[in-house]
Design a protein around this motif. Structure first.
Motif, mmCIF file in Angstrom:
data_model
loop_
_atom_site.group_PDB
_atom_site.id
_atom_site.type_symbol
_atom_site.label_atom_id
_atom_site.label_comp_id
_atom_site.label_asym_id
_atom_site.label_seq_id
_atom_site.Cartn_x
_atom_site.Cartn_y
_atom_site.Cartn_z
ATOM 1 N N GLY A 1 -14.143 14.994 -7.282
ATOM 2 C CA GLY A 1 -14.857 16.041 -6.548
ATOM 3 C C GLY A 1 -14.988 15.829 -5.060
ATOM 4 O O GLY A 1 -15.752 16.540 -4.399
ATOM 5 N N ALA A 2 -14.253 14.861 -4.484
ATOM 6 C CA ALA A 2 -14.329 14.637 -3.030
ATOM 7 C C ALA A 2 -13.958 15.926 -2.290
ATOM 8 O O ALA A 2 -13.036 16.639 -2.680
ATOM 9 N N PRO A 3 -14.660 16.245 -1.208
ATOM 10 C CA PRO A 3 -14.441 17.525 -0.517
ATOM 11 C C PRO A 3 -13.190 17.532 0.338
ATOM 12 O O PRO A 3 -12.601 16.478 0.631
ATOM 13 N N GLU A 4 -12.788 18.727 0.740
ATOM 14 C CA GLU A 4 -11.719 18.869 1.716
ATOM 15 C C GLU A 4 -12.105 18.091 2.978
ATOM 16 O O GLU A 4 -13.242 18.114 3.411
ATOM 17 N N GLY A 5 -11.109 17.403 3.552
ATOM 18 C CA GLY A 5 -11.390 16.626 4.757
ATOM 19 C C GLY A 5 -11.692 15.171 4.485
ATOM 20 O O GLY A 5 -12.064 14.437 5.396
ATOM 21 N N THR A 6 -11.527 14.720 3.239
ATOM 22 C CA THR A 6 -11.667 13.297 2.928
ATOM 23 C C THR A 6 -10.360 12.608 3.310
ATOM 24 O O THR A 6 -9.279 13.005 2.871
ATOM 25 N N LEU A 7 -10.457 11.578 4.144
ATOM 26 C CA LEU A 7 -9.280 10.882 4.680
ATOM 27 C C LEU A 7 -9.244 9.438 4.197
ATOM 28 O O LEU A 7 -10.239 8.720 4.297
ATOM 29 N N ILE A 8 -8.093 9.019 3.694
ATOM 30 C CA ILE A 8 -7.856 7.640 3.267
ATOM 31 C C ILE A 8 -6.817 7.031 4.196
ATOM 32 O O ILE A 8 -5.724 7.589 4.367
ATOM 33 N N VAL A 9 -7.141 5.886 4.791
ATOM 34 C CA VAL A 9 -6.233 5.202 5.706
ATOM 35 C C VAL A 9 -6.100 3.745 5.269
ATOM 36 O O VAL A 9 -7.092 3.111 4.892
ATOM 37 N N ALA A 10 -4.892 3.218 5.309
ATOM 38 C CA ALA A 10 -4.666 1.817 4.930
ATOM 39 C C ALA A 10 -3.862 1.106 6.009
ATOM 40 O O ALA A 10 -2.989 1.698 6.647
ATOM 41 N N GLU A 11 -4.176 -0.165 6.192
ATOM 42 C CA GLU A 11 -3.378 -1.001 7.091
ATOM 43 C C GLU A 11 -2.029 -1.335 6.470
ATOM 44 O O GLU A 11 -1.045 -1.551 7.181
ATOM 45 N N GLN A 12 -1.997 -1.381 5.149
ATOM 46 C CA GLN A 12 -0.774 -1.759 4.440
ATOM 47 C C GLN A 12 -0.742 -1.070 3.085
ATOM 48 O O GLN A 12 -1.784 -0.876 2.451
ATOM 49 N N GLN A 13 0.459 -0.689 2.649
ATOM 50 C CA GLN A 13 0.657 -0.182 1.293
ATOM 51 C C GLN A 13 1.650 -1.092 0.575
ATOM 52 O O GLN A 13 2.691 -1.447 1.136
ATOM 53 N N THR A 14 1.319 -1.454 -0.636
ATOM 54 C CA THR A 14 2.238 -2.294 -1.408
ATOM 55 C C THR A 14 3.201 -1.466 -2.242
ATOM 56 O O THR A 14 4.252 -1.956 -2.655
ATOM 57 N N SER A 15 2.843 -0.200 -2.473
ATOM 58 C CA SER A 15 3.718 0.691 -3.251
ATOM 59 C C SER A 15 3.726 2.081 -2.633
ATOM 60 O O SER A 15 3.601 3.084 -3.337
ATOM 61 N N GLY A 16 3.814 2.132 -1.304
ATOM 62 C CA GLY A 16 3.865 3.421 -0.640
ATOM 63 C C GLY A 16 5.078 4.204 -1.095
ATOM 64 O O GLY A 16 6.152 3.640 -1.315
ATOM 65 N N ARG A 17 4.919 5.511 -1.261
ATOM 66 C CA ARG A 17 6.029 6.302 -1.779
ATOM 67 C C ARG A 17 6.248 7.558 -0.939
ATOM 68 O O ARG A 17 5.329 8.091 -0.336
ATOM 69 N N GLY A 18 7.486 7.981 -0.941
ATOM 70 C CA GLY A 18 7.857 9.204 -0.255
ATOM 71 C C GLY A 18 8.377 10.220 -1.236
ATOM 72 O O GLY A 18 8.118 10.144 -2.443
ATOM 73 N N ARG A 19 9.130 11.195 -0.708
ATOM 74 C CA ARG A 19 9.692 12.212 -1.579
ATOM 75 C C ARG A 19 10.690 11.609 -2.553
ATOM 76 O O ARG A 19 11.340 10.612 -2.282
ATOM 77 N N LEU A 20 10.813 12.247 -3.723
ATOM 78 C CA LEU A 20 11.771 11.868 -4.752
ATOM 79 C C LEU A 20 11.579 10.438 -5.224
ATOM 80 O O LEU A 20 12.515 9.778 -5.673
ATOM 81 N N GLY A 21 10.325 9.940 -5.139
ATOM 82 C CA GLY A 21 10.002 8.623 -5.659
ATOM 83 C C GLY A 21 10.482 7.461 -4.820
ATOM 84 O O GLY A 21 10.426 6.301 -5.252
ATOM 85 N N ARG A 22 10.951 7.728 -3.597
ATOM 86 C CA ARG A 22 11.434 6.629 -2.752
ATOM 87 C C ARG A 22 10.271 5.777 -2.254
ATOM 88 O O ARG A 22 9.170 6.255 -2.049
ATOM 89 N N LYS A 23 10.555 4.510 -1.996
ATOM 90 C CA LYS A 23 9.546 3.600 -1.455
ATOM 91 C C LYS A 23 9.478 3.765 0.054
ATOM 92 O O LYS A 23 10.490 3.957 0.725
ATOM 93 N N TRP A 24 8.239 3.693 0.604
ATOM 94 C CA TRP A 24 8.055 3.797 2.051
ATOM 95 C C TRP A 24 7.700 2.421 2.602
ATOM 96 O O TRP A 24 6.769 1.768 2.126
ATOM 97 N N VAL A 25 8.456 1.951 3.595
ATOM 98 C CA VAL A 25 8.205 0.640 4.198
ATOM 99 C C VAL A 25 6.879 0.682 4.938
ATOM 100 O O VAL A 25 6.694 1.490 5.847
ATOM 101 N N SER A 26 5.942 -0.213 4.555
ATOM 102 C CA SER A 26 4.572 -0.129 5.085
ATOM 103 C C SER A 26 4.027 -1.495 5.496
ATOM 104 O O SER A 26 3.056 -1.991 4.918
ATOM 105 N N PRO A 27 4.612 -2.164 6.489
ATOM 106 C CA PRO A 27 4.091 -3.466 6.900
ATOM 107 C C PRO A 27 2.703 -3.364 7.517
ATOM 108 O O PRO A 27 2.365 -2.367 8.156
ATOM 109 N N SER A 28 1.921 -4.403 7.337
ATOM 110 C CA SER A 28 0.518 -4.374 7.742
ATOM 111 C C SER A 28 0.337 -4.206 9.244
ATOM 112 O O SER A 28 0.970 -4.890 10.050
#
Length: 327
Positions: free
Chosen positions: A104-131
């Protein structure tokens, strides 16, 4: 309160601001000022204190924090973002945002990370996310519109991000590749992933995920990406302020989102076409029906890519992979 103190210190551009003036401005005691200063120091801000001169800001944390982001967003009068959650490391900001949206989090809730270990893009591709070197974020939208409008929001997000990056990383020539990748000189610098959940053919919520290669160096990319990916720092020759990039994006997004809700897709369509590096170039398209060579000529009113085939017929494309034809 500490957001306001930080704002006042930043306005001094490295000069001292007396505790007495801070106390008068905020209408709190000097002891309370000192306690707020300590909280800012705990958050990673470097603040020099002088009994005679007051306080001055000498350094900021090399990380994205709710305090820094809130200050930047306020400076641009962004009102869309209501809540910010920052993490050192997550599997994917998309996953966290989706769980929050289901709760139920409202519109405008923002999540930010310094690093992602399993960041993903379109079509299931991995996104490079160094800290600490990129922007990896997801935010919740609740537009309450029919499901078939979701592709338009993807294109709107791409336009907002392209306009923001062109502003903060001038004079880099940044363009949009269908549907929402951002490129510099043919190399990718950003990816956008919108995932939606609907009920009775109306959107319950949309999770907009954005990854931007900001301050990555060549060593941060695996060898197989050197010819197809780059970063703003590589292209501009200097590091950029990541919090400024986030704030600039939401400044652009909020303006375009309001235009879209008021006037529909037509203004977004025009802006996307103007920023596109996809149009009017023969392109090899990989469709569900097979591979074909066609020339993209624009968008239709639903947000599909219109492509003219060799026989002159024009087909709408809602999803495909495309690369320039060999030779």
């Amino acid at each position: 309160m500490n957001h306001r103190i930080l704002e006042l210190l930043e306005q001094q551009s490295g000069a001292y601001l007396s505790g007495e003036l801070l106390s008068q401005e905020l209408q709190i005691s000097r002891t309370a000022i000192w306690k707020q200063i300590k909280k800012l120091e705990e958050a990673g801000y470097q603040i020099e204190a002088s009994r005679r001169l007051g306080y001055r800001l000498t350094g900021k944390p090399d990380r994205l924090s709710p305090q820094e982001l809130t200050l930047k967003l306020q400076s641009k009068e962004v009102t869309l973002i209501k809540s910010i959650r920052c993490f050192d490391s997550v599997d994917s900001t998309q996953n966290i945002a989706q769980r929050l949206a289901e709760d139920g989090a409202p519109e405008g809730t923002l999540i930010v990370a310094e690093q992602q270990t399993s960041g993903r893009g379109r079509l299931g591709r991995k996104w490079v996310s160094p800290s600490g070197k990129g922007v990896y974020m997801s935010f919740i939208l609740r537009p309450g519109m029919p499901l078939h409008f979701a592709p338009q929001l993807t294109l709107l997000t791409a336009v907002a991000l392209c306009r923001a990056l062109r502003s903060v990383a001038a004079p880099l020539d940044i363009g949009i590749k269908w549907p929402n990748d951002l490129l510099i000189g043919g190399k990718k610098i950003s990816g956008i992933l919108l995932e939606s959940t609907a009920e009775e053919e109306r959107l319950r919520y949309v999770i907009a995920g954005i990854g931007i290669s900001v301050n990555l160096t060549a060593d941060d990319f695996p060898p197989e990406l050197h010819d197809i990916a780059t970063s703003l720092r590589n292209e501009l020759g200097k590091p950029l302020d990541r919090s400024e990039i986030v704030a600039s994006f939401f400044d652009q997004f909020e303006q375009l989102y309001e235009v879209y809700q008021r006037e529909g897709f037509a203004p977004i369509k025009m802006l996307w076409e103007a920023l596109s590096v996809t149009l009017h170039k023969p392109t090899r398209l990989f469709l569900a029906s097979g591979e074909t060579i066609a020339t993209p000529i624009g968008l239709n009113e639903q947000g599909a890519l219109l492509a003219r085939k060799s026989d002159g017929t024009i087909v709408p494309i809602f999803s495909s992979e495309q690369v320039p034809p060999a030779g």
